[in-house]
Write a protein that holds these residues in place. Structure first.
Motif, PDB file in Angstrom:
ATOM      1  N   LEU A 133      40.859 -49.016  48.042  1.00 53.26           N
ATOM      2  CA  LEU A 133      42.282 -48.858  48.328  1.00 53.26           C
ATOM      3  C   LEU A 133      42.580 -49.482  49.688  1.00 53.26           C
ATOM      4  CD1 LEU A 133      44.880 -47.577  47.208  1.00 53.26           C
ATOM      5  CD2 LEU A 133      44.334 -45.537  48.547  1.00 53.26           C
ATOM      6  N   VAL A 134      43.079 -50.713  49.687  1.00 57.05           N
ATOM      7  CA  VAL A 134      43.334 -51.400  50.943  1.00 57.05           C
ATOM      8  C   VAL A 134      44.649 -50.925  51.545  1.00 57.05           C
ATOM      9  CG1 VAL A 134      42.093 -53.441  50.152  1.00 57.05           C
ATOM     10  CG2 VAL A 134      44.571 -53.333  49.874  1.00 57.05           C
ATOM     11  N   ASP A 135      44.738 -50.994  52.874  1.00 56.91           N
ATOM     12  CA  ASP A 135      45.993 -50.719  53.574  1.00 56.91           C
ATOM     13  C   ASP A 135      46.705 -52.046  53.750  1.00 56.91           C
ATOM     14  OD1 ASP A 135      47.997 -50.315  55.623  1.00 56.91           O
ATOM     15  OD2 ASP A 135      47.011 -48.411  56.085  1.00 56.91           O
ATOM     16  N   VAL A 136      47.707 -52.293  52.941  1.00 62.88           N
ATOM     17  CA  VAL A 136      48.372 -53.597  52.906  1.00 62.88           C
ATOM     18  C   VAL A 136      48.886 -53.999  54.276  1.00 62.88           C
ATOM     19  CG1 VAL A 136      50.173 -54.955  51.776  1.00 62.88           C
ATOM     20  CG2 VAL A 136      49.053 -53.103  50.540  1.00 62.88           C
ATOM     21  N   ILE A 137      49.539 -53.071  54.954  1.00 63.59           N
ATOM     22  CA  ILE A 137      50.174 -53.386  56.232  1.00 63.59           C
ATOM     23  C   ILE A 137      49.143 -53.521  57.343  1.00 63.59           C
ATOM     24  CG2 ILE A 137      51.797 -52.548  57.970  1.00 63.59           C
ATOM     25  CD1 ILE A 137      53.359 -51.227  55.682  1.00 63.59           C
ATOM     26  N   GLU A 138      48.268 -52.513  57.473  1.00 63.00           N
ATOM     27  CA  GLU A 138      47.295 -52.519  58.559  1.00 63.00           C
ATOM     28  C   GLU A 138      46.314 -53.678  58.450  1.00 63.00           C
ATOM     29  OE1 GLU A 138      47.184 -50.663  61.275  1.00 63.00           O
ATOM     30  OE2 GLU A 138      49.047 -49.697  60.653  1.00 63.00           O
ATOM     31  N   GLU A 139      45.965 -54.072  57.232  1.00 64.91           N
ATOM     32  CA  GLU A 139      44.982 -55.138  57.046  1.00 64.91           C
ATOM     33  C   GLU A 139      45.609 -56.513  56.908  1.00 64.91           C
ATOM     34  OE1 GLU A 139      41.677 -54.237  54.383  1.00 64.91           O
ATOM     35  OE2 GLU A 139      42.339 -52.155  54.306  1.00 64.91           O
ATOM     36  N   GLY A 140      46.927 -56.576  57.028  1.00 63.30           N
ATOM     37  CA  GLY A 140      47.603 -57.869  57.094  1.00 63.30           C
ATOM     38  C   GLY A 140      47.714 -58.620  55.791  1.00 63.30           C
ATOM     39  N   PHE A 141      47.753 -57.903  54.668  1.00 65.43           N
ATOM     40  CA  PHE A 141      47.938 -58.590  53.385  1.00 65.43           C
ATOM     41  C   PHE A 141      49.421 -58.849  53.137  1.00 65.43           C
ATOM     42  CE2 PHE A 141      43.764 -56.648  52.548  1.00 65.43           C
ATOM     43  CZ  PHE A 141      43.080 -57.762  52.058  1.00 65.43           C
ATOM     44  N   ASP A 142      49.706 -59.980  52.520  1.00 59.94           N
ATOM     45  CA  ASP A 142      51.078 -60.256  52.116  1.00 59.94           C
ATOM     46  C   ASP A 142      51.436 -59.469  50.864  1.00 59.94           C
ATOM     47  OD1 ASP A 142      51.935 -62.382  54.026  1.00 59.94           O
ATOM     48  OD2 ASP A 142      50.215 -63.425  53.166  1.00 59.94           O
ATOM     49  N   ALA A 143      50.448 -59.248  50.001  1.00 54.74           N
ATOM     50  CA  ALA A 143      50.688 -58.527  48.756  1.00 54.74           C
ATOM     51  C   ALA A 143      49.370 -58.033  48.188  1.00 54.74           C
ATOM     52  CB  ALA A 143      51.384 -59.420  47.734  1.00 54.74           C
ATOM     53  N   VAL A 144      49.450 -57.017  47.319  1.00 51.14           N
ATOM     54  CA  VAL A 144      48.287 -56.555  46.571  1.00 51.14           C
ATOM     55  C   VAL A 144      48.699 -56.410  45.111  1.00 51.14           C
ATOM     56  CG1 VAL A 144      47.243 -55.336  48.510  1.00 51.14           C
ATOM     57  CG2 VAL A 144      48.773 -54.101  46.962  1.00 51.14           C
ATOM     58  N   ILE A 145      47.758 -56.672  44.211  1.00 48.11           N
ATOM     59  CA  ILE A 145      47.976 -56.450  42.784  1.00 48.11           C
ATOM     60  C   ILE A 145      47.046 -55.326  42.361  1.00 48.11           C
ATOM     61  CG2 ILE A 145      47.735 -57.422  40.474  1.00 48.11           C
ATOM     62  CD1 ILE A 145      48.473 -60.132  41.605  1.00 48.11           C
ATOM     63  N   ARG A 146      47.625 -54.313  41.731  1.00 49.38           N
ATOM     64  CA  ARG A 146      46.860 -53.145  41.337  1.00 49.38           C
ATOM     65  C   ARG A 146      47.344 -52.608  39.994  1.00 49.38           C
ATOM     66  NH1 ARG A 146      43.786 -54.758  44.407  1.00 49.38           N
ATOM     67  NH2 ARG A 146      42.775 -53.757  46.186  1.00 49.38           N
ATOM     68  N   THR A 147      46.501 -51.807  39.359  1.00 52.57           N
ATOM     69  CA  THR A 147      46.910 -51.067  38.179  1.00 52.57           C
ATOM     70  C   THR A 147      47.253 -49.651  38.612  1.00 52.57           C
ATOM     71  OG1 THR A 147      44.624 -50.424  37.716  1.00 52.57           O
ATOM     72  CG2 THR A 147      45.455 -52.419  36.639  1.00 52.57           C
ATOM     73  N   GLY A 148      47.949 -48.933  37.768  1.00 51.84           N
ATOM     74  CA  GLY A 148      48.287 -47.550  38.093  1.00 51.84           C
ATOM     75  C   GLY A 148      49.626 -47.429  38.793  1.00 51.84           C
ATOM     76  N   GLU A 149      49.879 -46.228  39.313  1.00 54.30           N
ATOM     77  CA  GLU A 149      51.158 -45.930  39.936  1.00 54.30           C
ATOM     78  C   GLU A 149      51.162 -46.346  41.400  1.00 54.30           C
ATOM     79  OE1 GLU A 149      53.836 -44.805  38.353  1.00 54.30           O
ATOM     80  OE2 GLU A 149      52.681 -44.836  36.492  1.00 54.30           O
ATOM     81  N   ALA A 150      52.359 -46.646  41.911  1.00 55.62           N
ATOM     82  CA  ALA A 150      52.532 -46.989  43.326  1.00 55.62           C
ATOM     83  C   ALA A 150      52.961 -45.733  44.074  1.00 55.62           C
ATOM     84  CB  ALA A 150      53.579 -48.082  43.475  1.00 55.62           C
ATOM     85  N   SER A 151      52.309 -45.448  45.213  1.00 56.12           N
ATOM     86  CA  SER A 151      52.602 -44.202  45.921  1.00 56.12           C
ATOM     87  C   SER A 151      52.946 -44.398  47.391  1.00 56.12           C
ATOM     88  CB  SER A 151      51.415 -43.242  45.800  1.00 56.12           C
ATOM     89  OG  SER A 151      50.234 -43.839  46.338  1.00 56.12           O
ATOM     90  N   ASP A 152      52.786 -45.600  47.935  1.00 60.59           N
ATOM     91  CA  ASP A 152      53.041 -45.852  49.353  1.00 60.59           C
ATOM     92  C   ASP A 152      54.515 -46.204  49.558  1.00 60.59           C
ATOM     93  OD1 ASP A 152      53.102 -46.682  52.016  1.00 60.59           O
ATOM     94  OD2 ASP A 152      51.100 -47.563  51.915  1.00 60.59           O
ATOM     95  N   SER A 153      55.247 -45.322  50.243  1.00 55.81           N
ATOM     96  CA  SER A 153      56.689 -45.526  50.431  1.00 55.81           C
ATOM     97  C   SER A 153      56.996 -46.707  51.348  1.00 55.81           C
ATOM     98  CB  SER A 153      57.322 -44.252  50.998  1.00 55.81           C
ATOM     99  OG  SER A 153      56.750 -43.926  52.261  1.00 55.81           O
ATOM    100  N   ARG A 154      55.991 -47.211  52.066  1.00 56.48           N
ATOM    101  CA  ARG A 154      56.218 -48.358  52.957  1.00 56.48           C
ATOM    102  C   ARG A 154      56.236 -49.678  52.196  1.00 56.48           C
ATOM    103  NH1 ARG A 154      51.253 -48.231  56.732  1.00 56.48           N
ATOM    104  NH2 ARG A 154      50.314 -48.065  54.647  1.00 56.48           N
ATOM    105  N   LEU A 155      55.927 -49.621  50.899  1.00 58.41           N
ATOM    106  CA  LEU A 155      55.764 -50.848  50.126  1.00 58.41           C
ATOM    107  C   LEU A 155      56.839 -50.994  49.061  1.00 58.41           C
ATOM    108  CD1 LEU A 155      51.901 -50.704  49.532  1.00 58.41           C
ATOM    109  CD2 LEU A 155      53.122 -51.812  51.409  1.00 58.41           C
ATOM    110  N   MET A 156      57.224 -52.230  48.841  1.00 57.88           N
ATOM    111  CA  MET A 156      58.052 -52.577  47.702  1.00 57.88           C
ATOM    112  C   MET A 156      57.122 -52.834  46.520  1.00 57.88           C
ATOM    113  SD  MET A 156      61.145 -52.584  48.947  1.00 57.88           S
ATOM    114  CE  MET A 156      62.139 -53.530  47.781  1.00 57.88           C
TER     115      MET A 156
END
Length: 306
Positions: A133-156
């Motif tokens: 489970l990567v931290d998109v913001i802290e690790e500097g990713f532009d985007a992540v692709i995942r299966t399952g539900e989205a739970s991070d309110s900081r992300l679109m």
């Protein structure tokens, strides 16, 4: 003295007044009154601590400081115009490095990613394949692709597509062990299972009988935290595996795997792309999100079956 960012409007008023040599003419071009122009110029002079115009009842003329400031303002607006033009071109032709995190199963997305690179050659993909489970913001990713539900309110988030599962095995396996005709027959078969890396739990096959009641899965013979080894083991006749349809579609077409009990597998999944919430979405990211939403599952199936 440093000007606040809201001063661009005041600078524009000053430039119009300086070029027309008239508060009235400047106001007419800007759609405001001559009084409003005069007040804006006065506030700017107060902020700068210099007089920009000589005023008389008949005309206004620039002071030496005003002439110098006018040249500076013209350069500022030229830079703004150039920046707008550059961004406009970037919007039409997205470019730059795009850091994307994908699950390990994302290796099966390579045909779609390759098609994206062909469509947008000026975007450089920096791909990180990981089931953690990567931290998109802290690790500097532009985007992540995942299966399952989205739970991070900081992300679109945007759904890229849904996919079904197939219960598969090698023809040689079925010749040796028989082909299950009902979910209850699976008790006599061997199962190859996927374990979620984050939780350590086995992925449920969601098998149901004719009455829609859950049916136990077969006896475990192997477990893997990645899908590719399960595909390989299934092709070698080591057991049955319940796998995403897009991951095995090419094997089903080639005949190295055969699916059974298609109407009894109630399992499905969803691919989502997530990116940091922002008022302005970068053109390169917008191009990637739109392309993957339009092509991921269909392109993957079409390309892997070629």
């Amino acid at each position: 003295m440093t000007l606040p960012t809201d001063s661009l409007g005041a600078l524009n008023v000053f430039v119009q007044a300086a070029e027309t040599r008239s508060f009235t003419a400047a106001g007419r071009q800007l759609g405001i009154s001559s009084s409003a122009v005069g007040k804006a110029v006065a506030r700017l002079e107060e902020r700068l601590g210099v007089r920009l115009f000589h005023r008389s009842t008949r005309a206004i003329t620039l002071t030496p400081e005003g002439s110098l400031f006018l040249e500076r303002c013209r350069r500022i607006f030229c830079e703004v115009e150039a920046a707008e033009l550059e961004l406009s071109r970037t919007r039409a032709h997205p470019r730059g490095v795009l850091r994307v995190s994908l699950p390990v199963v994302g290796m099966l997305m390579m045909p779609t990613l390759s098609a994206f690179m062909h469509a947008w050659p000026d975007i450089e993909l920096d791909l990180d394949f990981s089931d953690r489970l990567v931290d998109v913001i802290e690790e500097g990713f532009d985007a992540v692709i995942r299966t399952g539900e989205a739970s991070d309110s900081r992300l679109m988030t945007r759904v890229l597509g849904t996919f079904g599962y197939r219960l598969v095995g090698a023809p040689a396996y079925f010749e040796k062990n028989g082909t299950p005709e009902t979910p209850g027959d699976l008790a006599a078969h061997r199962g190859l299972f996927h374990r979620y890396p984050q939780t350590g739990k086995l992925e449920d096959w969601h098998l149901v009988d004719d009455d829609g009641k859950p049916v136990p899965a077969p006896t475990r013979t192997a477990v893997s935290s990645a899908i590719e080894p399960l595909i390989d083991l299934a092709e070698r006749g080591r057991g049955l595996a319940c796998l995403p349809e897009f991951a095995v579609s090419d094997r089903l077409t080639r005949g190295t795997l055969t699916s059974v009990l298609d109407d009894k597998v109630g399992h499905s999944g969803t691919f989502r792309i997530l990116w940091p919430s922002s008022r302005h979405q970068a053109p390169k990211l917008r191009a990637f999100v739109d392309f993957m939403a339009a092509n991921l599952l269909s392109e993957t199936s079409r390309s892997t079956c070629a």
